[in-house]
Design a protein around this motif. Structure first.
Motif, PDB file in Angstrom:
ATOM      1  N   LEU A 153      51.938  40.391  20.494  1.00  0.00           N
ATOM      2  CA  LEU A 153      51.129  39.761  21.300  1.00  0.00           C
ATOM      3  C   LEU A 153      51.446  39.985  23.067  1.00  0.00           C
ATOM      4  O   LEU A 153      52.438  40.429  23.161  1.00  0.00           O
ATOM      5  N   TYR A 154      50.325  39.756  23.674  1.00  0.00           N
ATOM      6  CA  TYR A 154      50.548  39.826  25.134  1.00  0.00           C
ATOM      7  C   TYR A 154      51.516  38.817  25.684  1.00  0.00           C
ATOM      8  O   TYR A 154      51.143  37.609  25.651  1.00  0.00           O
ATOM      9  N   ASP A 155      52.596  39.289  26.280  1.00  0.00           N
ATOM     10  CA  ASP A 155      53.622  38.106  26.751  1.00  0.00           C
ATOM     11  C   ASP A 155      53.326  37.714  28.023  1.00  0.00           C
ATOM     12  O   ASP A 155      53.250  38.682  28.966  1.00  0.00           O
ATOM     13  N   ILE A 156      52.450  36.494  28.473  1.00  0.00           N
ATOM     14  CA  ILE A 156      52.283  36.087  29.537  1.00  0.00           C
ATOM     15  C   ILE A 156      53.295  35.024  29.937  1.00  0.00           C
ATOM     16  O   ILE A 156      53.331  34.327  31.057  1.00  0.00           O
ATOM     17  N   SER A 157      54.196  34.913  29.283  1.00  0.00           N
ATOM     18  CA  SER A 157      55.556  33.788  29.278  1.00  0.00           C
ATOM     19  C   SER A 157      56.105  34.127  30.436  1.00  0.00           C
ATOM     20  O   SER A 157      56.891  33.058  31.306  1.00  0.00           O
ATOM     21  N   THR A 158      56.433  35.247  30.887  1.00  0.00           N
ATOM     22  CA  THR A 158      57.355  35.750  32.052  1.00  0.00           C
ATOM     23  C   THR A 158      56.257  35.958  33.429  1.00  0.00           C
ATOM     24  O   THR A 158      57.168  36.085  34.444  1.00  0.00           O
ATOM     25  N   LEU A 159      55.225  35.536  33.332  1.00  0.00           N
ATOM     26  CA  LEU A 159      54.490  35.998  34.444  1.00  0.00           C
ATOM     27  C   LEU A 159      54.382  34.669  35.042  1.00  0.00           C
ATOM     28  O   LEU A 159      54.541  33.634  34.649  1.00  0.00           O
ATOM     29  N   LYS A 160      54.405  34.747  36.548  1.00  0.00           N
ATOM     30  CA  LYS A 160      54.272  33.740  37.467  1.00  0.00           C
ATOM     31  C   LYS A 160      52.870  33.268  37.757  1.00  0.00           C
ATOM     32  O   LYS A 160      52.204  33.878  37.499  1.00  0.00           O
ATOM     33  N   LYS A 161      52.654  32.004  38.272  1.00  0.00           N
ATOM     34  CA  LYS A 161      51.190  31.689  38.511  1.00  0.00           C
ATOM     35  C   LYS A 161      50.667  32.271  39.514  1.00  0.00           C
ATOM     36  O   LYS A 161      49.397  32.785  39.282  1.00  0.00           O
ATOM     37  N   GLU A 162      51.305  32.986  40.482  1.00  0.00           N
ATOM     38  CA  GLU A 162      50.848  33.838  41.463  1.00  0.00           C
ATOM     39  C   GLU A 162      50.362  35.191  40.749  1.00  0.00           C
ATOM     40  O   GLU A 162      49.434  35.777  41.363  1.00  0.00           O
ATOM     41  N   ASP A 163      51.030  35.662  39.754  1.00  0.00           N
ATOM     42  CA  ASP A 163      50.755  36.660  38.909  1.00  0.00           C
ATOM     43  C   ASP A 163      49.208  36.804  38.327  1.00  0.00           C
ATOM     44  O   ASP A 163      48.748  38.044  38.322  1.00  0.00           O
ATOM     45  N   MET A 164      49.010  35.938  38.028  1.00  0.00           N
ATOM     46  CA  MET A 164      47.677  35.520  37.303  1.00  0.00           C
ATOM     47  C   MET A 164      46.439  35.251  38.023  1.00  0.00           C
ATOM     48  O   MET A 164      45.454  34.646  37.519  1.00  0.00           O
ATOM     49  N   ARG A 165      46.528  35.426  39.439  1.00  0.00           N
ATOM     50  CA  ARG A 165      45.478  34.741  40.144  1.00  0.00           C
ATOM     51  C   ARG A 165      44.203  35.838  40.061  1.00  0.00           C
ATOM     52  O   ARG A 165      44.396  37.031  39.912  1.00  0.00           O
ATOM     53  N   HIS A 166      42.975  35.158  40.282  1.00  0.00           N
ATOM     54  CA  HIS A 166      41.746  35.983  39.952  1.00  0.00           C
ATOM     55  C   HIS A 166      41.584  37.100  40.951  1.00  0.00           C
ATOM     56  O   HIS A 166      41.233  37.928  40.775  1.00  0.00           O
ATOM     57  N   GLU A 167      42.145  36.685  42.352  1.00  0.00           N
ATOM     58  CA  GLU A 167      41.665  37.483  43.185  1.00  0.00           C
ATOM     59  C   GLU A 167      42.761  38.824  43.519  1.00  0.00           C
ATOM     60  O   GLU A 167      42.266  39.722  44.196  1.00  0.00           O
ATOM     61  N   LYS A 168      43.632  38.569  42.582  1.00  0.00           N
ATOM     62  CA  LYS A 168      44.706  39.934  42.487  1.00  0.00           C
ATOM     63  C   LYS A 168      43.978  40.604  41.364  1.00  0.00           C
ATOM     64  O   LYS A 168      45.001  41.439  40.762  1.00  0.00           O
ATOM     65  N   GLU A 169      42.861  40.387  40.886  1.00  0.00           N
ATOM     66  CA  GLU A 169      42.134  41.201  39.973  1.00  0.00           C
ATOM     67  C   GLU A 169      42.999  41.249  38.751  1.00  0.00           C
ATOM     68  O   GLU A 169      42.747  42.219  37.608  1.00  0.00           O
ATOM     69  N   TYR A 170      43.664  40.106  38.318  1.00  0.00           N
ATOM     70  CA  TYR A 170      44.424  39.753  36.766  1.00  0.00           C
ATOM     71  C   TYR A 170      43.176  39.574  35.895  1.00  0.00           C
ATOM     72  O   TYR A 170      42.379  38.641  36.134  1.00  0.00           O
ATOM     73  N   VAL A 171      43.202  40.085  34.780  1.00  0.00           N
ATOM     74  CA  VAL A 171      42.296  39.591  33.758  1.00  0.00           C
ATOM     75  C   VAL A 171      43.166  39.459  32.256  1.00  0.00           C
ATOM     76  O   VAL A 171      43.759  40.716  32.082  1.00  0.00           O
ATOM     77  N   PHE A 172      42.658  38.728  31.458  1.00  0.00           N
ATOM     78  CA  PHE A 172      43.453  38.623  30.328  1.00  0.00           C
ATOM     79  C   PHE A 172      42.924  39.557  29.355  1.00  0.00           C
ATOM     80  O   PHE A 172      43.588  40.106  28.492  1.00  0.00           O
ATOM     81  N   LEU A 173      41.667  39.690  29.123  1.00  0.00           N
ATOM     82  CA  LEU A 173      40.932  40.353  28.249  1.00  0.00           C
ATOM     83  C   LEU A 173      40.848  41.880  28.849  1.00  0.00           C
ATOM     84  O   LEU A 173      39.912  42.093  29.704  1.00  0.00           O
ATOM     85  N   LYS A 174      41.544  42.782  28.324  1.00  0.00           N
ATOM     86  CA  LYS A 174      41.616  43.990  28.927  1.00  0.00           C
ATOM     87  C   LYS A 174      42.204  45.080  27.956  1.00  0.00           C
ATOM     88  O   LYS A 174      42.897  44.748  26.824  1.00  0.00           O
ATOM     89  N   ALA A 175      42.009  46.318  27.860  1.00  0.00           N
ATOM     90  CA  ALA A 175      42.284  47.332  27.018  1.00  0.00           C
ATOM     91  C   ALA A 175      43.844  47.508  26.936  1.00  0.00           C
ATOM     92  O   ALA A 175      44.376  47.810  25.804  1.00  0.00           O
ATOM     93  N   LYS A 176      44.331  47.227  27.958  1.00  0.00           N
ATOM     94  CA  LYS A 176      45.835  47.361  28.079  1.00  0.00           C
ATOM     95  C   LYS A 176      46.713  46.049  27.467  1.00  0.00           C
ATOM     96  O   LYS A 176      47.724  46.059  27.265  1.00  0.00           O
ATOM     97  N   ASN A 177      45.814  45.075  27.258  1.00  0.00           N
ATOM     98  CA  ASN A 177      46.448  43.834  26.425  1.00  0.00           C
ATOM     99  C   ASN A 177      46.784  44.244  25.023  1.00  0.00           C
ATOM    100  O   ASN A 177      45.674  44.860  24.044  1.00  0.00           O
ATOM    101  N   PRO A 178      48.117  44.405  24.698  1.00  0.00           N
ATOM    102  CA  PRO A 178      48.609  44.999  23.271  1.00  0.00           C
ATOM    103  C   PRO A 178      47.980  44.303  22.066  1.00  0.00           C
ATOM    104  O   PRO A 178      47.875  44.863  21.073  1.00  0.00           O
ATOM    105  N   GLU A 179      47.512  42.990  22.147  1.00  0.00           N
ATOM    106  CA  GLU A 179      47.009  42.134  20.981  1.00  0.00           C
ATOM    107  C   GLU A 179      45.455  42.715  20.716  1.00  0.00           C
ATOM    108  O   GLU A 179      44.874  42.320  19.730  1.00  0.00           O
TER     109      GLU A 179
END
Length: 511
Positions: free
Chosen positions: A262-288
């Motif tokens: 599973l993709y471990d997002i537990s260690t990510l900070k809120k700021e790491d997942m900001r849309h303007e930082k081009e974070y996206v959950f569904l991606k090829a590098k998502n291990p699940e």
């Protein structure tokens, strides 16, 4: 070998490492014909028209029918756009949101979900019909044919869960399903629907054939191609939908704990997942992620995308009532940041206005990335399906173990609390929790929520529609077990097929 009229100009484009395909590969006639013989030519047919590359655009309106959507009367009061109340998507989505008798009257794209699935099926039929005469390396042939079987099954699974009656083991052999088309001839026939049981039998047979072929094919690590693990996931989903709990567990056990990965997002900070930082959950590098598809998403969620600038009424994820989607996420659950937009203000100099992302409106963006495809089959779905099956057969401890496995990767370390069976008052309470977890995890992907509501017994849903910012709400109710839980066939089918059984949806009036 059967001959087909195909455009010879079709190819495969590779952009940023992602396979995309040309549209309109299959034509009834052309002055420049290609008769496929070799496996790579058939692969072009499959990649061009067999893959559900338009799925996201085809089905986003279906989110509006669920309890995961609402209309906010003032979606973004801080918007600086002067014409912010001019929301063109509000009237277009009204038919779906109010479960209208004729949704197509409101949304002219309504028929695409149906037409494009049969377009995909037609391409798969061509591959399957020529499986024994296809020229080329046997492992490549098996891979191509395996993909075709799996994709055909996947498309029929969509169709029967949208346009067929919900699966009921007691009546499935009589209940109205969808038309099964297994031939590649482009004829304007007028076929009848098959029963729900017959459609599922075809789906299961196709998935079994896909598994057999994949075992004779070279293993692929390309997540943009249908593959053996994705077939196992689809088998698990079919077993869940048909209430075959033992098979859910059997196919789920094809995945080891390492396979879940599973993709471990537990260690990510809120700021790491900001849309303007081009974070996206569904991606090829998502291990699940096992398989990515659906085409690129040019908006976050087409009918809700106006939340970034509309100051009047707009569609939004449900968040007003206690049991709504957004309110179901607990403190420390990082999915609220990974799946939805956070606070941000961006100035667009070209158009001279601000895009205002209001966190409290939670615009979905889990699949918004121009560099990625917008849908994915993920191992977290398998985990949740197994958890539900374990509850159904009374192995509550195993169900709780799986939920804990998921939570460890979703909650921050300081908020994660291990669940135990003793924390649930009854089997039914745990079952509801597992299903709520499925809702949180799979929201706004494929048509999971709508499909799940149908198999949960079609519960009552109430929607309040606001025609504009200052209008009074109109209340619409989809009753328990309502016939409008099944979609009517589009005019593209009904217009020429005079014998096919109709759904005859009812008119739902505002209260």
């Amino acid at each position: 070998m059967k001959k087909y009229n195909l455009l010879s100009s079709v190819g495969i484009m590779l952009l940023a490492g992602i396979l995309t395909s040309c549209n309109d590969y299959l034509k009834e006639s052309s002055d420049d014909l290609l008769i496929p013989k070799k496996v790579d030519e058939f692969e072009s047919v499959l990649l061009g028209d067999g893959y559900p590359n338009t799925l996201t655009a085809d089905v986003e309106w279906m989110d509006l029918m669920t309890d995961d959507a609402e209309v906010s009367p003032s979606a973004n009061p801080n918007s600086t756009q002067s014409d912010g109340d001019d929301n063109v998507f509000l009237p277009v989505g009204r038919g779906a949101f109010t479960w209208a008798q004729d949704i197509e009257y409101y949304d002219t794209s309504y028929g695409n979900a149906y037409q494009n699935r049969y377009k995909n099926i037609m391409a798969c039929n061509i591959i399957i019909e020529n499986a024994n005469t296809m020229e080329g390396d046997s492992m490549e042939v098996n891979s191509c044919v395996a993909q075709a079987y799996a994709l055909r099954a996947m498309n029929y699974l969509y169709l029967v869960n949208w346009y067929g009656l919900p699966y009921n083991p007691a009546t499935a052999d009589k209940d109205m399903g969808v038309i099964i088309r297994l031939k590649s001839e482009m004829v304007r026939d007028q076929p009848q629907r098959s029963t729900v049981a017959q459609v599922y039998a075809q789906i299961i047979a196709d998935l079994d054939n896909a598994s057999i072929r994949f075992k004779k094919a070279k293993k692929s690590t390309n997540v943009y191609l249908m593959n053996e693990k994705a077939v196992d996931l689809l088998k698990c989903r079919v077993a869940l939908y048909t209430r075959n709990w033992d098979d859910v567990i059997k196919y789920g056990n094809a995945f080891s704990e390492d396979d879940f990965n599973l993709y471990d997002i537990s260690t990510l900070k809120k700021e790491d997942m900001r849309h303007e930082k081009e974070y996206v959950f569904l991606k090829a590098k998502n291990p699940e992620v096992l398989f990515m598809f659906g085409g690129r998403a040019f908006t976050r969620q087409a009918y809700m995308d106006n939340l970034v600038f509309i100051n009047g009424a707009a569609y939004a994820p449900s968040q007003t009532e206690e049991g709504d989607l957004i309110n179901s996420y607990q403190e420390g659950d990082n999915r609220i940041y990974a799946f939805f937009c956070q606070d941000n203000i961006e100035y667009d100099s070209e158009f001279d206005y601000y895009n205002v992302y209001e966190a409290y409106r939670h615009l979905p963006y889990k699949h918004y990335a121009m560099s990625e495809y917008s849908q994915a089959l993920r191992t977290s779905e398998v985990l949740l399906s197994m958890a539900e099956a374990y509850v159904q057969i009374g192995k509550l401890d195993l169900a709780v173990d799986l939920i804990n496995l998921l939570h460890k990767k979703r909650f921050t370390a300081d908020t994660y609390e291990e669940l135990s069976v003793s924390g649930f008052a009854s089997k039914d309470v745990l079952l509801k929790y597992v299903r709520d977890e499925r809702r949180r995890e799979l929201c706004f992907e494929e048509t999971h929520r709508w499909d799940d509501l149908r198999r949960y017994g079609m519960p009552r849903i109430e929607h309040k529609f606001y025609a504009s910012k200052n209008s009074a709400p109109e209340t619409y109710v989809l009753e328990q077990g309502d016939q409008n839980y099944t979609l009517e066939l589009p005019q593209s089918e009904l217009g020429y097929n005079q014998v096919v059984e109709r759904m005859n949806r009812r008119a739902i009036e505002s209260q």
